[in-house]
Design a protein around this motif. Sequence first.
Motif, mmCIF file in Angstrom:
data_model
loop_
_atom_site.group_PDB
_atom_site.id
_atom_site.type_symbol
_atom_site.label_atom_id
_atom_site.label_comp_id
_atom_site.label_asym_id
_atom_site.label_seq_id
_atom_site.Cartn_x
_atom_site.Cartn_y
_atom_site.Cartn_z
ATOM 1 N N VAL A 1 0.840 -1.208 0.000
ATOM 2 C CA VAL A 1 0.000 0.000 0.000
ATOM 3 C C VAL A 1 0.871 1.252 0.000
ATOM 4 N N GLN A 2 1.934 1.211 0.807
ATOM 5 C CA GLN A 2 2.830 2.366 0.894
ATOM 6 C C GLN A 2 3.481 2.648 -0.463
ATOM 7 N N GLN A 3 3.967 1.586 -1.106
ATOM 8 C CA GLN A 3 4.617 1.766 -2.401
ATOM 9 C C GLN A 3 3.599 2.176 -3.473
ATOM 10 N N ALA A 4 2.374 1.663 -3.347
ATOM 11 C CA ALA A 4 1.323 2.048 -4.298
ATOM 12 C C ALA A 4 1.094 3.555 -4.243
ATOM 13 N N PHE B 1 -1.672 4.219 6.034
ATOM 14 C CA PHE B 1 -1.576 4.198 4.565
ATOM 15 C C PHE B 1 -2.898 3.831 3.888
ATOM 16 N N GLY B 2 -3.666 2.937 4.534
ATOM 17 C CA GLY B 2 -4.911 2.464 3.923
ATOM 18 C C GLY B 2 -5.869 3.604 3.577
ATOM 19 N N PRO B 3 -6.258 4.401 4.594
ATOM 20 C CA PRO B 3 -7.184 5.499 4.286
ATOM 21 C C PRO B 3 -6.608 6.480 3.260
ATOM 22 N N LEU C 1 -4.616 5.773 0.810
ATOM 23 C CA LEU C 1 -4.748 5.176 -0.523
ATOM 24 C C LEU C 1 -6.196 5.261 -1.014
ATOM 25 N N VAL C 2 -7.133 4.972 -0.098
ATOM 26 C CA VAL C 2 -8.549 5.055 -0.492
ATOM 27 C C VAL C 2 -8.888 6.483 -0.936
ATOM 28 N N LEU C 3 -8.406 7.459 -0.154
ATOM 29 C CA LEU C 3 -8.647 8.860 -0.534
ATOM 30 C C LEU C 3 -8.035 9.178 -1.891
ATOM 31 N N ALA C 4 -6.799 8.704 -2.097
ATOM 32 C CA ALA C 4 -6.120 8.990 -3.358
ATOM 33 C C ALA C 4 -6.873 8.356 -4.526
ATOM 34 N N LEU C 5 -7.398 7.147 -4.310
ATOM 35 C CA LEU C 5 -8.142 6.471 -5.382
ATOM 36 C C LEU C 5 -9.438 7.214 -5.700
ATOM 37 N N ILE C 6 -10.151 7.649 -4.638
ATOM 38 C CA ILE C 6 -11.385 8.403 -4.862
ATOM 39 C C ILE C 6 -11.050 9.715 -5.582
ATOM 40 N N PHE C 7 -9.992 10.364 -5.100
ATOM 41 C CA PHE C 7 -9.553 11.615 -5.714
ATOM 42 C C PHE C 7 -9.291 11.405 -7.208
ATOM 43 N N SER C 8 -8.551 10.332 -7.538
ATOM 44 C CA SER C 8 -8.215 10.079 -8.938
ATOM 45 C C SER C 8 -9.458 9.806 -9.765
ATOM 46 N N ALA C 9 -10.356 9.002 -9.203
ATOM 47 C CA ALA C 9 -11.571 8.654 -9.946
ATOM 48 C C ALA C 9 -12.407 9.904 -10.219
ATOM 49 N N ALA D 1 3.274 12.452 -2.289
ATOM 50 C CA ALA D 1 4.545 11.814 -1.938
ATOM 51 C C ALA D 1 5.020 12.307 -0.573
ATOM 52 N N GLY D 2 4.846 13.608 -0.310
ATOM 53 C CA GLY D 2 5.278 14.166 0.963
ATOM 54 C C GLY D 2 4.524 13.548 2.139
ATOM 55 N N VAL D 3 3.210 13.424 2.011
ATOM 56 C CA VAL D 3 2.416 12.840 3.098
ATOM 57 C C VAL D 3 2.786 11.366 3.284
ATOM 58 N N THR D 4 2.971 10.656 2.162
ATOM 59 C CA THR D 4 3.372 9.253 2.262
ATOM 60 C C THR D 4 4.691 9.131 3.017
ATOM 61 N N GLY D 5 5.625 10.033 2.742
ATOM 62 C CA GLY D 5 6.896 10.031 3.458
ATOM 63 C C GLY D 5 6.707 10.268 4.940
ATOM 64 N N ALA D 6 5.851 11.244 5.273
ATOM 65 C CA ALA D 6 5.623 11.569 6.681
ATOM 66 C C ALA D 6 5.029 10.376 7.437
ATOM 67 N N MET D 7 4.198 9.577 6.760
ATOM 68 C CA MET D 7 3.648 8.382 7.389
ATOM 69 C C MET D 7 4.684 7.269 7.472
ATOM 70 N N SER D 8 5.647 7.290 6.548
ATOM 71 C CA SER D 8 6.606 6.196 6.454
ATOM 72 C C SER D 8 7.712 6.275 7.493
ATOM 73 N N ALA D 9 8.001 7.490 7.979
ATOM 74 C CA ALA D 9 9.102 7.631 8.940
ATOM 75 C C ALA D 9 8.856 6.799 10.201
ATOM 76 N N PRO D 10 7.674 6.907 10.830
ATOM 77 C CA PRO D 10 7.424 6.022 11.984
ATOM 78 C C PRO D 10 7.368 4.542 11.581
ATOM 79 N N PHE D 11 6.835 4.280 10.430
ATOM 80 C CA PHE D 11 6.699 2.901 9.936
ATOM 81 C C PHE D 11 8.069 2.227 9.848
#
Lengths: 298, 255
Positions: free
Chosen positions: A16-19, A144-146, A148-156, A199-209
């Motif tokens: 999910v993170q890489q997606a 990451f899950g929410p 990704l869901v937001l990003a998918l809705i946004f894209s659609a 990408a920035g938000v994904t990074g911010a979530m990834s640091a604790p991960f």
Amino acid sequence: MSAFFDQYGFLMVAIVQQALLGMSLWYPLMAGQLSLASIGFYSLGGYIAAIMGTNPWFAPWREALGPAIYPLQWLIALIVSALIGLAVGIPALRLRGIYLALATIAFVQVLNVLVLITDVTGGAVGLFGIPQPFVSRLGYIWFFGPLLVLALIFSARLTRTVAGRSFMAIRDDELAAQAMGISTTFEKVRAFVIGCALAGVTGAMSAPFLNTWNARQSSFDASVACLAYVLIGGARSIWGPLLGAALLVALPEVLRPLKDARLIMNGVVLVVACIYLPQGLAGLLASLRRPGKEAGHA
Amino acid sequence: MLELNAVSRSFGGLMAVNDVGFSVQAGEIFGLIGPNGAGKTTLFNLITGLTPVSCGDIRFDGHNILGLPPHRIATAGMARTFQNIRLFATMSVLDNVRVPMQAFTRAGLLAGLFGLPASRSQEREMLEKSMALLELVGLADKAGDPAGSLPYGARRKLEIARALALKPKLLLLDEPAAGMNLAEKGELSGFIRDIKQRFDLTVLIIEHHVPLVMGLCDRLAVLNFGRLICVGRPEEVRKDQCVIEAYLGASHAAS
Ligand SMILES: Nc1ncnc2c1ncn2[C@@H]1O[C@H](COP(=O)(O)OP(=O)(O)OP(=O)(O)O)[C@@H](O)[C@H]1O
Ligand SMILES: [Mg+2]
């Protein structure tokens, strides 16, 4: 069951993170722009979270905010990434095709060097012991899950809005798009900035991960991997980045029993996908669902 | 409506357009003819801002448009089609017509994403207008198909519909009959007159098909090797000695 999650939980969250990183390249691609800047903004977002999580200067913030510091990290990463994306995008998007890709690679390299010579980022060693809100790795699916869901809705939604249609028009024919009243510079920068912010938000979530953060997060290999998710998954479908990340992140694990031969197999799958799936996995699935329509295309 | 003054453009050493000046009156159908490579398409690119001029001066609707970005010129009321058809091939026929209308919309990205009323009514309006335009060119039943899947003649018609979606005052058509079959060519004159009336247009048209040009245009300009060799009414142009040598003679010899 818990052994299963121990083993595969990390894998699922990593997919999910890489997606999400793949998704961040998907937006500029929607406007026909090949950028490799995402990994730089991922790194930037990660440093923002890591610094806010470990630096003594932020200790009062952490105390006062508790777990609410995480959303604050995301928000700051989003704003900073969008602003820097704007500053980088306006000059860089004058370039086209491979030159834009090269310029964005150069941007990531500059960022890496800056990180290495700066104290607050921990230099070459990086930052350690970033506080973790979850005990298990699987917990991070709640980050990451929410998203990704937001990003998918946004894209659609995007493909059905004025902005999304402008992006696609530029992708199909930039010159005609200009002649039809689209400010191509404005739209390209907009698509690029959306990707940078994600990408920035994904990074911010990834640091604790990942618990630690350093300049190796934004290696050239990681950059190329992000692009591979989109291309293998399919740049024309909102599901492309997710499908691509699922295949490319899981493949090395699935092929583990093959021992050394798995690297070869991994490569073979990529090459075959590139040659035989011009629309990626998403295109393959779509053509399976309505057979005949795509026939004669391959 | 449109005034060109000593307009030139060179590519390397080649003068593709050389010291061209003429003006097009509002409400006219103005033809631009000349042998292959005469610089007609280049002149269209200069007028629409897609190619910068080397020197000279272009005024549209009383304003100097030199140096304006192409999208500004487009929204100022100038729309065009392309000789080598440049549709948004992977987008639907409907979206091709909808895209130019978007230049006049006001509801922003967030309104669109959240489906706010401002954006919804704007989308409804664009849909209605797009369908009306597709109806006009006979492509309404193909609205959902990818534009790239249309046959050649239909693509030319869609390009005209897309140009009309910009609500232009001046419509520039670059060889609209090329690749159309005889029946379609026959209908084209009437169709151009019809849209000119209906949308109150001035039309600038490049066309090789001589009967079409002679019958349709109020005035003609003839280009040869980048130079303007004659401007006038069709019957004047037909008799002009330079034109007979440069263009009609050449096409006569070729056919
Ligand atoms: N971008 C360009 N770079 C270099 N040369 C060009 C360019 N565009 C046009 N030319 C040259 O300018 C000259 C005029 O070309 P142009 O396409 O305007 O002719 P045309 O009158 O439209 O011809 P046709 O009837 O074949 O469409 C040609 O010699 C062409 O090769
Ligand atoms: Mg031409």
